[in-house]
Design an enzyme around this catalytic site. Structure first.
Site, PDB file in Angstrom:
ATOM      1  N   HIS A 441       0.822  -1.223   0.000  1.00 13.15           N
ATOM      2  CA  HIS A 441       0.000   0.000   0.000  1.00 13.15           C
ATOM      3  C   HIS A 441       0.861   1.280   0.000  1.00 13.15           C
ATOM      4  CE1 HIS A 441      -0.553   0.231   4.700  1.00 13.15           C
ATOM      5  NE2 HIS A 441       0.685   0.034   4.364  1.00 13.15           N
ATOM      6  N   GLU A 442       0.220   2.398  -0.277  1.00 15.17           N
ATOM      7  CA  GLU A 442       0.915   3.695  -0.381  1.00 15.17           C
ATOM      8  C   GLU A 442       2.035   3.665  -1.424  1.00 15.17           C
ATOM      9  OE1 GLU A 442       0.894   6.854   0.824  1.00 15.17           O
ATOM     10  OE2 GLU A 442      -0.999   6.592   1.851  1.00 15.17           O
ATOM     11  N   GLY A 443       1.798   2.990  -2.522  1.00  9.52           N
ATOM     12  CA  GLY A 443       2.828   2.863  -3.568  1.00  9.52           C
ATOM     13  C   GLY A 443       3.628   1.606  -3.346  1.00  9.52           C
TER      14      GLY A 443
END
Lengths: 600, 600
Positions: A441-443
């Site tokens: 998540h978050e890239g």
């Protein structure tokens, strides 16, 4: 009593011996603060984390949020925990006193929050997401939006989310399909489906404020056509009272391997054509807003990965000290008592590796938080700019390195507990499952590697990179005054020297248009660059440890010796290994790129 | 239709192009067999695995065995699956025709069993454990024990377990406390507690035969005082009918992170002083019996790790081919269609890494199985002895390498699926959780490293090691006839040459009594040695691929190209990296050994 969340001695080392938190208190914005107020905040964080968050960490895993009558239902322990968090003011730790905040440096805010992440990463995500959403509105929202949505978030009455991902567009935000049509009254009607929205539904707060990426009718294609909208679960009347339910439907929940305490939702916006949203800032500028606040979020995600690693490290350390098993290789008399497993060299290796990973990453995470403070509170604009450039460069490492190596630490913690570590009767397997989310998540990890090599290195004419190299050289110069550190310093200098050459070559290739081949091995670059950064941070820690030893406080001798040994582990066992990644990068090796679909 | 368990083309490559399964059929014992009978057995295994095992893999995870009224209750799908397995004769695949077996080579038996492990490692453990227990009785039991306990196992009426671990003695079997007192009638009364006993209770069979390690009253201390006992759940009358329930109590179940379909039990033997056991073979020789049959069990565990990796690899490959996301670095036009993620270089890297890990380990596991066949069916005694020595040496690698690197493959499979991979709606997260057991059971990773460095290398005057080096040199010589393989061969030769020097030095240190320092870095040695072995197997595969290409079957071109590319990945991306481990070993680096408890 043994510590289960993090080592308070190590935290004090970071804040007061490595990162000069007291120096921050000299700045005007933090003038009301000093070491005592910092420690008071940390003590409060620790006690709330221990009292309200840690006790239901396993229960949150075993009883993940349920979908009932269109709502996500959490276990009852979550609300008192987040209420205690809000009550103590941690949601607004960095906000101005006059806005009801504690006006703490981000360094301290992150250090406080680390306790909650270690205690219960699932429950701590709800306030974490709310902080992110609030910061977005604070930075880019209109006065009216701040009054209507931000203030209730600051007051703890509304929570927030980030709604980016769609079923067909995860990493590729360019392809989102959610639409926003002007309604004629200044508001918009939102229509689209979002998935993997953490905290997308719950009843921890009166309202949930979704920060939604969507496209306006006249949007140019791709990322340049993305706008940001506030979309509340309940509409908010002009007087601040709650209005009717907005047309946001909880379509379902995702069932994850770990991180189960945080509900992951599918949300349908505007199934009935009546989903009201409000444009934040300018049209088509949504992604740049998101990116501007992402530094803080990615530090947070990185720190979350660190703290899961940290909690597992401390648990396996305690276990290794207490669990008798076997005898040393040179003392095989079966009638002699068994030794504690920490006596076995390979167990010590696994503990030392964990220590090197989690304390190295912990240092980097806090260092990044302190850089963030520099971007906002350094007096001279050049200094602020420099801090910004360096933080931008380091962010992919701050996010990705702990996600990979503190997960590895969790793997080792399980191994130390053996069969017990594999059971749900012990906490380490949950840390491992929880932490597996962080490289996604978050890239994703891959996105971070492309961000580093394809974007951040060359940003601002490579200013961030140049500054990093300069800081590394400074650390190296200071290390030279300690002959004992030569064996640690030299491998780092060798790696960094070659990394510079390789980097220049890759950047030249990028400039000359060899984009595909240059970016193909971004994973190798991320590994070598990340290890150089963590190696630098360990050399810095080692210098501070030598200084501590020189001060001669007897009570701290063991602590500093441990720091030196972990630094030695990382700089002699891990850092030189990255020469191999550089060899492949130098050769522009195309093994993976040349592989073809039909050959698999 | 895409294959989900393993690639049948790759299996055929292994059996008929690399490992000469048809050559085995020339041997007297396997004279009834040929490629058709082998393929028929494989086809049956595949179809039963797909029809009966795969469909309840997720359900077995979601509904782990429950403790009810003193019994372990499994989901109903397990029994028809193991019944179909028994019905088809796989339990006795290698046993004599006249004993009701299929008289297949172990190579084929392992290849058949691989399908069940890929389909459902949890359910396949029940017959796996039964095969192990049956082999123990077959090798070391009395005629009466064979008649009373082995025959019903062969008939599929009794199942088996291995009961070694106790609460205070996992890796350190020397310290087991379970006692066996002579009862005066030739039988014994067993008293003690065992934990982590897989398959320790269920109702898949009429009876469960526990193979229990315990100590006689006159036992010398340590491992030289361990005896092996047959302890049935129900006593068996002289006529073979079931007698009364034995005093074996199911004390509880362990709740694991994965591998949940296999019940893990705590068993109390003799709480009421009436637990009847029968001594197998000679007193105090139990551990050596266990070790003699452990080669096969450890190949099985290694193959289990491989197959979990393999299933995850195939799933993520399929996903990567179908999932559109983003565009290539040199084609960022947002109005162009998204590409399948397999087009992204970093995704291809993750797929190629998985392929290199799982197909390399798959080859080694089958190679070991074929060596096992050599130990039993080669005509000349020298050849059998050589095979035995080599198999002994390789066993720690066969067990540990897939446990580490096919787990890593599972981690990559999750990463390719991104957020979806982290949810329980997709199978890859379960493979990852299931596989995390493998570095722990049947001798932990640390134990394997000590077994390799501290015992296996020097066994029989280093005969196994010398033979391995010779075989590696032979492969290298054959590789030289393909100039295209130079870039793959050289890194392996460089690693192996230095590994030999390092090994000699370490063995000299061991002989001269420097036991503690020499064994301290056994983990580094295991890594370098394991990569040399897998690198050798990849070079072997690459030669076969070149030969296949030279034969020029157009339909197979892609397959062979893929083999060459995976070999290139492993030999140029992975093998050279191990030079760093050798540097540390050469230096007798004491970083981990010198770390002290109080410094953590």
């Amino acid at each position: 009593m043994s510590e289960t969340l993090l080592s308070s001695r190590n935290l004090a080392f970071e804040l007061y011996e490595v990162l000069d938190a007291e120096g921050l208190a000299q700045r005007e914005r933090f003038a009301e603060h000093n070491r005592e107020t910092f420690d008071a905040a940390l003590g409060t964080a620790r006690s709330i984390a221990e009292k309200y968050f840690a006790p239901h960490n396993r229960k949150g895993d075993e009883h993940e949020p349920r979908y009932e009558n269109g709502q996500a239902v959490l276990i009852p322990e979550v609300k008192p925990a987040v209420d205690a968090f809000l009550e103590a003011g941690f949601l607004n730790a960095t906000r101005d006193f006059e806005a009801g905040g504690m006006q703490l440096p981000t360094l301290l805010s992150q250090a406080c929050f680390a306790h909650f992440q270690a205690a219960n990463v699932g429950s701590s995500a709800y306030p974490f997401l709310t902080m992110g959403a609030a910061n977005l509105i604070e930075s880019f929202g209109s006065e009216e939006q701040k009054q209507r949505f931000l203030q209730p978030m600051i007051d703890g009455r509304f929570f927030g989310t980030m709604a980016l991902t769609e079923p067909h567009a995860g990493s590729s935000l360019s392809d989102i399909r959610t639409r926003a049509e002007p309604a004629g009254d200044g508001s918009y009607r939102i229509k689209g489906n979002k998935i993997f929205i953490s905290g997308g539904d719950h009843s921890l707060a009166q309202n949930i404020v979704h920060m939604v990426l969507a496209k306006l009718p006249d949007a140019p294609p791709g990322v340049k056509g993305i706008s940001l909208f506030v979309v509340p679960k309940f509409l908010v009347n002009a007087d601040g009272s709650l209005g009717q339910r907005n047309d946001v439907l909880l379509a379902g929940l995702f069932h994850k391997m770990g991180y189960r305490g945080t509900t992951s939702t599918a949300l349908n916006f505007g199934d009935n054509g009546e989903c009201v949203g409000y444009l934040v800032g300018k049209p088509h500028a949504g992604l740049s807003y998101m990116f501007q606040m992402m530094n803080e979020a990615r530090i947070g995600v990185g720190m979350g990965a660190v703290m899961l690693g940290y909690a597992g490290y401390l648990y396996s350390l305690e276990y290794a000290r207490e669990r008798p098993q076997g005898r040393l290789p040179d003392g095989k008399d079966p009638t002699s008592p068994q030794v504690a497993i920490i006596e076995h060299a390979d167990v010590r290796r696994m503990l030392l590796t964990q220590k090197a990973y989690v304390e190295g990453a912990f240092d980097l995470g806090l260092y990044a938080a302190r850089l963030f403070d520099d971007t906002t509170t350094l007096e001279d604009a050049t200094g602020r700019q420099q801090a910004h450039e360096l933080l931008d460069l380091l962010t992919p490492i701050v996010k990705s390195w702990p996600s990979e190596f503190c997960l590895k630490a969790n793997e080792l913690a399980i191994q130390i507990l053996g069969g017990h570590g594999y059971t749900r009767e012990y906490p380490v397997e949950q840390y491992y499952r929880d932490n597996r989310l962080n490289p996604i998540h978050e890239g994703t990890h891959g996105i971070q590697s492309l961000d580093l090599l394809g974007r951040k290195l060359a940003q601002n004419g490579g200013a961030g990179l140049k500054r990093l190299i300069r800081l590394m050289a400074e650390t190296g110069a200071r290390a030279q005054t300690h002959v004992s550190l030569d064996a640690l310093r030299v491998p780092l200098e060798q790696l960094v020297a070659r990394l510079q050459t390789v980097t220049l070559g890759l950047l030249e290739d990028l400039v000359s248009g060899k984009v595909t081949t240059t970016l193909a091995n971004s994973a190798l670059y991320l590994k070598a660059f990340g290890h150089a950064v963590i190696g630098w941070r360990w050399l810095e820690q080692a210098i501070r440890a030598e200084e501590g030893l020189a001060r001669g406080e007897a009570a701290d001798r063991d602590f500093y010796q441990g720091k030196l040994q972990a630094a030695r582990y990382f700089l002699t066992w891990e850092v030189p290994g990255c020469q191999h990644e550089l060899t492949l990068l130098e050769a522009r090796d195309d093994t993976c790129l040349a592989m073809r679909d039909e050959w698999f």
